[in-house]
Design a protein around this motif. Structure first.
Motif, PDB file in Angstrom:
ATOM      1  N   VAL A   1      10.241  -2.711  -8.732  1.00  0.00           N
ATOM      2  CA  VAL A   1       8.744  -2.719  -7.952  1.00  0.00           C
ATOM      3  C   VAL A   1       7.686  -2.581  -9.062  1.00  0.00           C
ATOM      4  O   VAL A   1       6.798  -3.031  -8.876  1.00  0.00           O
ATOM      5  CB  VAL A   1       8.799  -1.716  -6.830  1.00  0.00           C
ATOM      6  N   ALA A   2       7.953  -1.615 -10.131  1.00  0.00           N
ATOM      7  CA  ALA A   2       6.910  -1.333 -10.997  1.00  0.00           C
ATOM      8  C   ALA A   2       6.566  -2.318 -11.989  1.00  0.00           C
ATOM      9  O   ALA A   2       5.349  -2.620 -11.994  1.00  0.00           O
ATOM     10  CB  ALA A   2       7.262  -0.071 -11.830  1.00  0.00           C
ATOM     11  N   LEU A   3       7.413  -3.125 -12.370  1.00  0.00           N
ATOM     12  CA  LEU A   3       7.232  -4.292 -12.961  1.00  0.00           C
ATOM     13  C   LEU A   3       6.665  -5.546 -12.294  1.00  0.00           C
ATOM     14  O   LEU A   3       5.610  -6.121 -12.782  1.00  0.00           O
ATOM     15  CB  LEU A   3       8.725  -4.758 -13.444  1.00  0.00           C
ATOM     16  N   ALA A   4       6.954  -5.478 -11.027  1.00  0.00           N
ATOM     17  CA  ALA A   4       6.348  -6.722 -10.224  1.00  0.00           C
ATOM     18  C   ALA A   4       5.040  -6.138  -9.732  1.00  0.00           C
ATOM     19  O   ALA A   4       4.311  -7.356  -9.424  1.00  0.00           O
ATOM     20  CB  ALA A   4       7.182  -6.864  -8.892  1.00  0.00           C
TER      21      ALA A   4
ATOM     22  N   ALA B   1      -1.391   5.758  -8.198  1.00  0.00           N
ATOM     23  CA  ALA B   1      -1.755   6.841  -7.400  1.00  0.00           C
ATOM     24  C   ALA B   1      -1.567   6.718  -5.892  1.00  0.00           C
ATOM     25  O   ALA B   1      -0.729   7.658  -5.429  1.00  0.00           O
ATOM     26  CB  ALA B   1      -3.466   7.188  -7.302  1.00  0.00           C
ATOM     27  N   ILE B   2      -1.523   5.542  -5.256  1.00  0.00           N
ATOM     28  CA  ILE B   2      -1.246   5.340  -3.818  1.00  0.00           C
ATOM     29  C   ILE B   2       0.547   5.391  -3.807  1.00  0.00           C
ATOM     30  O   ILE B   2       1.021   5.991  -2.788  1.00  0.00           O
ATOM     31  CB  ILE B   2      -1.592   3.889  -3.514  1.00  0.00           C
ATOM     32  N   ALA B   3       0.951   4.612  -4.523  1.00  0.00           N
ATOM     33  CA  ALA B   3       2.543   4.687  -4.538  1.00  0.00           C
ATOM     34  C   ALA B   3       3.080   6.239  -4.619  1.00  0.00           C
ATOM     35  O   ALA B   3       4.023   6.645  -3.988  1.00  0.00           O
ATOM     36  CB  ALA B   3       3.151   3.985  -5.746  1.00  0.00           C
ATOM     37  N   MET B   4       2.521   7.067  -5.748  1.00  0.00           N
ATOM     38  CA  MET B   4       3.060   8.260  -5.888  1.00  0.00           C
ATOM     39  C   MET B   4       2.739   9.298  -4.816  1.00  0.00           C
ATOM     40  O   MET B   4       3.522  10.051  -4.082  1.00  0.00           O
ATOM     41  CB  MET B   4       2.600   8.808  -7.432  1.00  0.00           C
TER      42      MET B   4
ATOM     43  N   ILE C   1       6.779   0.366   0.011  1.00  0.00           N
ATOM     44  CA  ILE C   1       5.778   0.435  -1.227  1.00  0.00           C
ATOM     45  C   ILE C   1       4.368   0.266  -0.623  1.00  0.00           C
ATOM     46  O   ILE C   1       4.214  -0.744   0.000  1.00  0.00           O
ATOM     47  CB  ILE C   1       6.247  -0.579  -2.233  1.00  0.00           C
ATOM     48  N   SER C   2       3.588   1.141  -1.213  1.00  0.00           N
ATOM     49  CA  SER C   2       2.017   0.988  -0.978  1.00  0.00           C
ATOM     50  C   SER C   2       1.304   0.942  -2.143  1.00  0.00           C
ATOM     51  O   SER C   2       1.750   1.762  -3.105  1.00  0.00           O
ATOM     52  CB  SER C   2       1.499   2.184  -0.179  1.00  0.00           C
ATOM     53  N   ALA C   3       0.433   0.039  -2.358  1.00  0.00           N
ATOM     54  CA  ALA C   3      -0.450  -0.048  -3.748  1.00  0.00           C
ATOM     55  C   ALA C   3      -1.640  -0.706  -3.683  1.00  0.00           C
ATOM     56  O   ALA C   3      -2.113  -0.978  -2.219  1.00  0.00           O
ATOM     57  CB  ALA C   3       0.500  -0.576  -4.744  1.00  0.00           C
ATOM     58  N   ALA C   4      -2.306  -1.068  -4.496  1.00  0.00           N
ATOM     59  CA  ALA C   4      -3.397  -1.754  -4.331  1.00  0.00           C
ATOM     60  C   ALA C   4      -3.185  -3.420  -3.610  1.00  0.00           C
ATOM     61  O   ALA C   4      -2.032  -3.988  -4.171  1.00  0.00           O
ATOM     62  CB  ALA C   4      -3.978  -2.264  -5.762  1.00  0.00           C
TER      63      ALA C   4
ATOM     64  N   GLY D   1      -9.093   0.960  -3.068  1.00  0.00           N
ATOM     65  CA  GLY D   1      -7.871   1.000  -1.877  1.00  0.00           C
ATOM     66  C   GLY D   1      -6.887   0.033  -1.852  1.00  0.00           C
ATOM     67  O   GLY D   1      -6.786  -0.776  -2.373  1.00  0.00           O
ATOM     68  N   GLY D   2      -6.011   0.611  -0.866  1.00  0.00           N
ATOM     69  CA  GLY D   2      -4.792  -0.168  -0.759  1.00  0.00           C
ATOM     70  C   GLY D   2      -4.160  -0.025   0.406  1.00  0.00           C
ATOM     71  O   GLY D   2      -4.645   0.843   1.303  1.00  0.00           O
ATOM     72  N   CYS D   3      -2.756  -0.166   0.488  1.00  0.00           N
ATOM     73  CA  CYS D   3      -1.893  -0.246   1.996  1.00  0.00           C
ATOM     74  C   CYS D   3      -0.680  -0.555   1.412  1.00  0.00           C
ATOM     75  O   CYS D   3      -0.239  -0.837   0.432  1.00  0.00           O
ATOM     76  CB  CYS D   3      -2.441  -0.882   2.955  1.00  0.00           C
ATOM     77  N   ALA D   4       0.123  -0.811   2.683  1.00  0.00           N
ATOM     78  CA  ALA D   4       1.741  -1.113   2.221  1.00  0.00           C
ATOM     79  C   ALA D   4       1.564  -2.370   1.816  1.00  0.00           C
ATOM     80  O   ALA D   4       0.749  -3.309   2.305  1.00  0.00           O
ATOM     81  CB  ALA D   4       2.292  -0.842   3.539  1.00  0.00           C
ATOM     82  N   MET D   5       2.606  -2.889   1.172  1.00  0.00           N
ATOM     83  CA  MET D   5       2.743  -4.239   0.629  1.00  0.00           C
ATOM     84  C   MET D   5       4.074  -4.771   0.879  1.00  0.00           C
ATOM     85  O   MET D   5       5.198  -4.188   0.563  1.00  0.00           O
ATOM     86  CB  MET D   5       2.765  -4.306  -0.967  1.00  0.00           C
ATOM     87  N   ILE D   6       4.144  -5.767   1.708  1.00  0.00           N
ATOM     88  CA  ILE D   6       5.316  -6.152   2.163  1.00  0.00           C
ATOM     89  C   ILE D   6       6.331  -6.921   1.247  1.00  0.00           C
ATOM     90  O   ILE D   6       7.653  -6.814   1.181  1.00  0.00           O
ATOM     91  CB  ILE D   6       5.252  -7.301   3.758  1.00  0.00           C
ATOM     92  N   GLY D   7       5.599  -7.623   0.541  1.00  0.00           N
ATOM     93  CA  GLY D   7       6.386  -8.155  -0.875  1.00  0.00           C
ATOM     94  C   GLY D   7       7.215  -7.309  -1.509  1.00  0.00           C
ATOM     95  O   GLY D   7       8.321  -7.286  -1.601  1.00  0.00           O
ATOM     96  N   GLN D   8       6.575  -6.370  -2.132  1.00  0.00           N
ATOM     97  CA  GLN D   8       7.220  -5.331  -2.925  1.00  0.00           C
ATOM     98  C   GLN D   8       7.833  -4.229  -2.140  1.00  0.00           C
ATOM     99  O   GLN D   8       9.142  -3.959  -2.814  1.00  0.00           O
ATOM    100  CB  GLN D   8       6.148  -4.118  -3.548  1.00  0.00           C
ATOM    101  N   SER D   9       7.845  -4.137  -0.629  1.00  0.00           N
ATOM    102  CA  SER D   9       8.751  -3.491  -0.051  1.00  0.00           C
ATOM    103  C   SER D   9       9.928  -4.067   0.146  1.00  0.00           C
ATOM    104  O   SER D   9      11.097  -3.470   0.263  1.00  0.00           O
ATOM    105  CB  SER D   9       7.948  -3.124   1.335  1.00  0.00           C
ATOM    106  N   VAL D  10      10.003  -5.462   0.323  1.00  0.00           N
ATOM    107  CA  VAL D  10      11.009  -6.352   0.337  1.00  0.00           C
ATOM    108  C   VAL D  10      11.810  -6.297  -1.118  1.00  0.00           C
ATOM    109  O   VAL D  10      13.212  -6.038  -1.036  1.00  0.00           O
ATOM    110  CB  VAL D  10      10.681  -7.818   0.621  1.00  0.00           C
ATOM    111  N   ILE D  11      11.184  -6.174  -1.973  1.00  0.00           N
ATOM    112  CA  ILE D  11      11.845  -6.193  -3.428  1.00  0.00           C
ATOM    113  C   ILE D  11      12.606  -4.855  -3.419  1.00  0.00           C
ATOM    114  O   ILE D  11      13.738  -4.862  -3.920  1.00  0.00           O
ATOM    115  CB  ILE D  11      10.764  -6.199  -4.424  1.00  0.00           C
ATOM    116  N   ASN D  12      11.958  -3.761  -2.853  1.00  0.00           N
ATOM    117  CA  ASN D  12      12.555  -2.416  -3.161  1.00  0.00           C
ATOM    118  C   ASN D  12      13.830  -2.209  -2.285  1.00  0.00           C
ATOM    119  O   ASN D  12      15.081  -1.978  -2.584  1.00  0.00           O
ATOM    120  CB  ASN D  12      11.388  -1.419  -2.834  1.00  0.00           C
TER     121      ASN D  12
END
Length: 496
Positions: A29-32, A57-60, A72-75, A278-289
């Motif tokens: 996920v970090a790489l993506a 910051a958001i993910a941690m 997964i949440s991020a920008a 700001g950011g929020c949950a990310m469906i793409g990265q959440s699916v990867i995870n």
């Protein structure tokens, strides 16, 4: 309290094998996240480090205080597209201030349990949301698939082959991670003419620093940022709640939506204080995870921590990572996110459900605004539901003991009052009228007003009228708002 702490610990480490899967999934996920965060920074009109530091910051933070382990949440683009005018007119410091206010609004929304509004989002809207997001993820890769060398196409094909075939060899290591590392090594060894992550923007060096936004603490400043903060908070919560529901379904587990809403607010405040957007949950990265084996909070924390490690220590190497490798991963996400059964269900499901799903998809894809698509789907679902319920209604007229008896069955509310009123076809005589509503339910003042209209018309024509059979809820509504005779104390009593 002990049970809560025990459950929280289990959300971090179930066992050593789960921790290893979470760690590897977090690395993928970090790489993506890197090209995504850079791209969102460009959309918002800020330096790439603003999006990258926000993702860290958001993910941690959300891993510690969120309500949906493994998400997964991020920008995100959903928030980035909203803040461009603010940054352009007032600068990045106002963006940080607006993000802090966004977080405070989200915490308040969690306390007020606004997450419960998700109960009004139908399955058809969620399916449309998922399909639209899959299409947007695919469309976002298109620039990396046009006007590029043949080697880029070959690497994307090779990456997809590794992603889908490597699990047949072993599932100990996530196949997307194998694809990224293998294609990066081949690209550097052969010096292939392909785009790299560094081509998207300069990666930051060093660690983010803590700083309070340099803005004047005045009402004028608040008037400037409040509209942006409200919109960002609403869009962020909407996407986060929908993504949480999708991850719930994928993992067959439940999540704490109230805690997630408040956690999103806290994560955005931390992001702003460390120079992030700001950011929020990310469906793409959440699916990867999830597809890479990530289930617990540790996977989300590793995603943020490893991204920070990449930026602070391995920045020059990360900049050389080939974009085709990441494109292959995102294409896998697009294919895996899309609900392919929904195509077959277009013929199986009721036409109204299919229309809601398609409208949601079309509005999201055309506007590139997830909130607009969901809003359109929810409104359309409400209209279809109201139309369906208002047809569940009937009025039967019979002659009984020298009077006209009207037996009403079904739901009387704003959408059915017209049919309710027109159902009383009155004869030109002076016979008494009995209206039996024991099989009906009055839902709102529109229904009460319709009954008032009917009773008033009958009495104006000189015809005695009785209304009997109210259920308790309808009787309470009639007693409070009706203009004709009340129902009396006893349930279903006739008027005085």
């Amino acid at each position: 309290m002990t049970d809560i702490l025990t459950r929280y610990r289990r959300q971090w480490f179930v066992d050593a094998a789960a921790a290893r899967r979470d760690a590897l999934a977090g690395i993928v996920v970090a790489l993506a996240l890197i090209p995504e965060a850079i791209g969102f920074s460009i959309i918002a009109g800020v330096d790439p480090r603003v999006g990258l530091y926000a993702s860290v910051a958001i993910a941690m933070t959300i891993a510690l205080i969120g309500g949906r382990p493994g998400m997964i949440s991020a920008a995100t683009a959903a928030v980035a597209v909203l803040v461009g005018p603010l940054v352009k007119q007032h600068g990045v410091e106002y963006l940080f201030a607006a993000t802090i206010l966004m977080g405070l609004i989200q915490i308040l929304a969690g306390l007020l349990r606004l997450d419960l509004l998700m109960q009004f989002v139908s399955r058809s809207v969620i399916t449309g949301f998922v399909n639209a997001l899959a299409i947007l993820i695919f469309m976002a890769q298109w620039p990396q698939l046009t006007d590029v060398s043949w080697q880029s196409y070959a690497m994307v094909a090779a990456g997809l082959a590794i992603i889908y075939l490597f699990p047949r060899v072993t599932k100990a290591v996530p196949s997307p991670l194998v694809a990224i590392l293998s294609l990066t090594a081949i690209s550097l060894w052969l010096g292939l003419p392909v785009h790299s992550v560094g081509d998207m923007g300069k990666l930051p060096e060093g660690l983010p620093g803590f700083a309070v936004p340099h803005v004047p603490l005045t009402l004028d400043m608040l008037r400037i940022i409040l509209p942006y903060s409200l919109t960002m908070a609403a869009v962020g919560l909407l996407e986060s709640m929908l993504t949480a529901q999708i991850v719930d379904d994928m993992t067959d587990t439940d999540s704490d939506k109230k805690r997630e809403a408040m956690g999103q607010g806290g994560a955005n405040i931390v992001a702003a204080l460390f120079g992030g957007m700001g950011g929020c949950a990310m469906i793409g990265q959440s699916v990867i995870n999830v597809t890479s084996g990530g289930r617990g909070r540790f996977s989300t924390f590793v995603a943020g921590a490893f991204l920070l490690f990449l930026l602070a220590v391995l920045g020059p190497w990360v900049g050389q990572m080939p974009m085709p490798a990441l494109v292959a991963v995102m294409l896998m996400v697009s294919i895996g996110t899309f609900s392919w059964n929904s195509i077959l269900n277009l013929r199986r499901h009721p036409p109204t459900s299919s229309v809601v799903m398609l409208v949601t998809v079309i509005v999201v894809v055309v506007t590139r605004d997830l909130s607009m698509g969901v809003l359109a789907g929810v409104l359309l679902s409400g209209l279809f539901f109201a139309g369906k319920v208002q047809r569940m209604f009937a009025v039967e007229r019979i002659e009984e003991e020298g009077r006209a008896v009207y037996r009403v069955t079904g739901q009387i509310f704003f959408a059915s009052v017209d049919r309710f009123t027109r159902a009383f076809q009155l004869e030109d005589d002076a016979s008494p009228v009995l209206i039996d509503v024991s099989g009906a339910h009055f839902w709102d003042i529109s229904g009460v007003g319709a009954l008032d209209k009917i009773v008033a018309r009958l009495r104006r024509d000189g015809r005695p009228v009785e209304v009997v059979g109210y259920n308790r809820a309808s009787a309470d509504l009639i007693d409070r708002f009706a203009l004709h005779d009340k129902t009396g104390v006893e349930l279903g009593a006739t008027p005085h």
